[in-house]
Design a protein around this motif. Structure first.
Motif, short mmCIF file in Angstrom:
data_model
loop_
_atom_site.label_atom_id
_atom_site.label_comp_id
_atom_site.label_asym_id
_atom_site.label_seq_id
_atom_site.Cartn_x
_atom_site.Cartn_y
_atom_site.Cartn_z
N ASN A 9 0.83 -1.21 0.00
CA ASN A 9 0.00 0.00 0.00
C ASN A 9 0.87 1.26 0.00
OD1 ASN A 9 -2.17 1.70 0.07
ND2 ASN A 9 -2.68 1.35 2.23
N SER A 10 1.71 1.36 -1.03
CA SER A 10 2.67 2.45 -1.28
C SER A 10 4.08 2.03 -0.86
CB SER A 10 2.31 3.75 -0.58
OG SER A 10 3.36 4.71 -0.78
N LEU A 11 4.87 1.67 -1.86
CA LEU A 11 6.25 1.27 -1.58
C LEU A 11 7.08 2.45 -1.09
CD1 LEU A 11 8.38 -0.90 -1.55
CD2 LEU A 11 8.77 -0.49 -4.00
N LYS A 12 6.77 3.64 -1.57
CA LYS A 12 7.51 4.82 -1.12
C LYS A 12 7.36 5.00 0.40
CE LYS A 12 7.95 9.82 -1.81
NZ LYS A 12 7.46 11.01 -2.57
N VAL A 13 6.13 4.88 0.88
CA VAL A 13 5.87 5.05 2.31
C VAL A 13 6.42 3.87 3.11
CG1 VAL A 13 4.06 5.24 4.05
CG2 VAL A 13 3.83 6.46 1.87
N ARG A 14 6.27 2.67 2.58
CA ARG A 14 6.59 1.46 3.35
C ARG A 14 8.00 0.92 3.09
NH1 ARG A 14 1.89 3.08 5.25
NH2 ARG A 14 0.92 2.66 3.25
N LEU A 15 8.82 1.61 2.30
CA LEU A 15 10.14 1.09 1.98
C LEU A 15 10.97 0.75 3.22
CD1 LEU A 15 12.21 0.27 -0.15
CD2 LEU A 15 13.00 2.66 -0.20
N PRO A 16 11.01 1.58 4.26
CA PRO A 16 11.78 1.19 5.46
C PRO A 16 11.29 -0.13 6.06
CG PRO A 16 11.28 3.53 5.52
CD PRO A 16 10.49 2.96 4.39
N TRP A 200 -6.61 -5.83 7.47
CA TRP A 200 -7.48 -5.19 8.44
C TRP A 200 -7.60 -3.73 8.07
CZ3 TRP A 200 -3.32 -8.24 9.20
CH2 TRP A 200 -3.51 -9.44 9.86
N ASP A 201 -8.81 -3.21 8.03
CA ASP A 201 -9.05 -1.80 7.71
C ASP A 201 -8.30 -0.92 8.70
OD1 ASP A 201 -10.28 0.74 7.13
OD2 ASP A 201 -11.98 -0.35 6.30
N TYR A 202 -7.92 0.27 8.22
CA TYR A 202 -7.29 1.25 9.12
C TYR A 202 -8.28 1.82 10.13
CZ TYR A 202 -3.19 1.50 6.00
OH TYR A 202 -2.07 1.22 5.28
N ARG A 203 -9.56 1.75 9.79
CA ARG A 203 -10.58 2.40 10.61
C ARG A 203 -11.09 1.47 11.71
NH1 ARG A 203 -14.33 3.66 5.58
NH2 ARG A 203 -13.66 1.51 5.26
N MET A 204 -11.78 2.06 12.67
CA MET A 204 -12.55 1.33 13.68
C MET A 204 -11.70 0.34 14.49
SD MET A 204 -16.04 0.62 11.49
CE MET A 204 -15.14 -0.27 10.21
N MET A 205 -10.41 0.65 14.65
CA MET A 205 -9.51 -0.23 15.42
C MET A 205 -9.61 -1.68 14.94
SD MET A 205 -9.76 1.29 19.29
CE MET A 205 -11.52 0.99 19.44
N ALA A 206 -9.72 -1.85 13.62
CA ALA A 206 -9.97 -3.19 13.07
C ALA A 206 -8.86 -4.17 13.40
CB ALA A 206 -10.16 -3.09 11.56
N PHE A 207 -7.61 -3.71 13.36
CA PHE A 207 -6.52 -4.64 13.65
C PHE A 207 -6.55 -5.06 15.12
CE2 PHE A 207 -1.98 -5.49 14.72
CZ PHE A 207 -1.85 -6.65 13.98
N PHE A 211 -10.65 -7.59 13.26
CA PHE A 211 -11.77 -7.55 12.32
C PHE A 211 -11.16 -7.47 10.92
CE2 PHE A 211 -15.04 -5.58 9.75
CZ PHE A 211 -16.19 -6.22 10.16
N GLY A 212 -10.98 -8.63 10.30
CA GLY A 212 -10.25 -8.65 9.04
C GLY A 212 -10.75 -9.67 8.05
N LEU A 213 -9.95 -9.82 7.00
CA LEU A 213 -10.21 -10.78 5.94
C LEU A 213 -8.89 -11.47 5.58
CD1 LEU A 213 -12.22 -8.53 3.42
CD2 LEU A 213 -13.21 -10.21 4.98
N LYS A 235 2.12 -11.14 11.23
CA LYS A 235 1.37 -9.94 11.64
C LYS A 235 2.26 -8.82 12.18
CE LYS A 235 -2.53 -10.80 13.87
NZ LYS A 235 -3.52 -11.42 14.79
N GLU A 236 3.53 -9.09 12.41
CA GLU A 236 4.39 -8.08 13.05
C GLU A 236 4.45 -6.76 12.27
OE1 GLU A 236 5.59 -8.16 16.15
OE2 GLU A 236 4.35 -9.97 16.19
N PRO A 237 4.61 -6.75 10.93
CA PRO A 237 4.67 -5.47 10.23
C PRO A 237 3.38 -4.64 10.36
CG PRO A 237 5.61 -7.19 8.87
CD PRO A 237 4.94 -7.87 10.03
N ARG A 238 2.27 -5.32 10.63
CA ARG A 238 1.00 -4.58 10.77
C ARG A 238 0.96 -3.81 12.09
NH1 ARG A 238 -2.77 -1.84 10.89
NH2 ARG A 238 -4.80 -2.02 9.85
N ARG A 239 1.85 -4.15 13.01
CA ARG A 239 1.91 -3.49 14.31
C ARG A 239 2.80 -2.24 14.30
NH1 ARG A 239 2.01 -9.19 16.06
NH2 ARG A 239 0.03 -9.60 17.13
N LEU A 240 3.50 -2.01 13.20
CA LEU A 240 4.45 -0.90 13.13
C LEU A 240 3.75 0.44 12.99
CD1 LEU A 240 6.99 -2.54 10.65
CD2 LEU A 240 7.24 -2.32 13.14
N GLU A 241 4.50 1.52 13.17
CA GLU A 241 3.99 2.87 12.90
C GLU A 241 3.74 3.00 11.40
OE1 GLU A 241 3.62 5.80 14.80
OE2 GLU A 241 3.84 4.67 16.67
#
Length: 257
Positions: A9-16, A200-207, A211-213, A235-241
């Motif tokens: 969801n954007s390599l520029k943003v997520r490159l690190p 998991w959606d960014y909204r509604m504290m889904a992660f 609440f996912g797919l 799931k670890e990268p989903r916990r990052l900033e």
């Protein structure tokens, strides 16, 4: 051989995040989706400095796919987009790595059942299926990896998921058509936790609520079934900033000569 798929969801943003993940996990092939950048902006130098070669096809703002590998990827083996299917959207790239045909796909979202985008999704899936039918004739060892935007069974969606998109019968029938080619959902070869999702959606504290797919998949050809050693969501990268809304899915293969 370790093969992974990750919608960044954007390599520029997520490159690190990607660079850190490569260093920690050392995949033999990492399939990326939703690059959201043009080819001229692809971070070739940064990835090479990390020890990875890449083949890619991108476009501004939307879509885009890439395959990364620590070994050079022969351009002669690379296919970009579905042959014979006219499409301005950059959604498919394939390459051969260690004798395995790796196909990386960012499947259309579909927006809403019955919409024009939904019909495009079904046409795209049909074209992909027919192309893969031919690919499998010449590539016995094949992995189809990517963000499918399809949760193939009820257990792949949170019970409270109410939207039709991603879980509709036409989408699931298209997933079954891929399986009808002989492709096997590697994730389901192994015991998995209940409610194991990859998005998991960014909204509604889904992660936080899980609440996912499960819409990110690795399908393997019959010749690779016995080589599958594990397949799991990291799931670890989903916990990052500032994370992607998707987590990587990783498949370990024990390949003989």
């Amino acid at each position: 051989m370790k093969v992974a798929t990750w919608n960044v969801n954007s390599l520029k943003v997520r490159l690190p995040h990607v660079l850190d993940w490569l260093a920690a996990n050392k995949p033999d092939a990492l399939c990326l989706q939703e690059l959201k950048l043009e080819d001229k902006a692809f971070p070739v130098a940064e990835l090479e400095a990390a020890g990875y070669h890449a083949v890619f096809i991108g476009q501004k703002t939307y879509n885009g796919v890439a395959i990364l590998s620590p070994q050079p990827i022969e351009e002669a083996t690379v296919v970009r987009n579905i042959p014979g299917f006219e499409d301005e959207q950059k959604r498919i790239i394939a390459a051969t790595i260690d004798g395995v045909r790796v196909v990386c796909g960012y499947f259309p979202n579909g927006q809403a059942v019955g919409s024009d985008k939904f019909e495009y999704k079904l046409r795209w899936l049909a074209a992909l299926t027919e192309w893969l039918r031919e690919e499998l004739k010449t590539h016995e060892r094949l992995v189809l990896a990517g963000d499918f935007n399809i949760a193939p069974e009820d257990r792949d969606a949170h019970p409270d998921w109410k939207d039709e998109i991603h879980v509709s019968e036409p989408e699931r029938a298209a997933f079954r058509a891929l399986q009808g080619l002989g492709l096997i959902d590697a994730f389901r070869l192994f015991e998995q936790p209940e409610r194991a999702f990859s998005w998991w959606d960014y909204r509604m504290m889904a992660f936080r609520r899980n609440f996912g797919l499960r819409i990110d998949h690795l399908l393997v050809s019959p010749a690779l079934r016995e080589a599958c050693r594990s397949c799991a969501v990291d799931k670890e990268p989903r916990r990052l900033e500032r994370p992607s809304d998707h987590a990587p899915v990783v498949l370990d293969l024990a390949l003989g000569a």
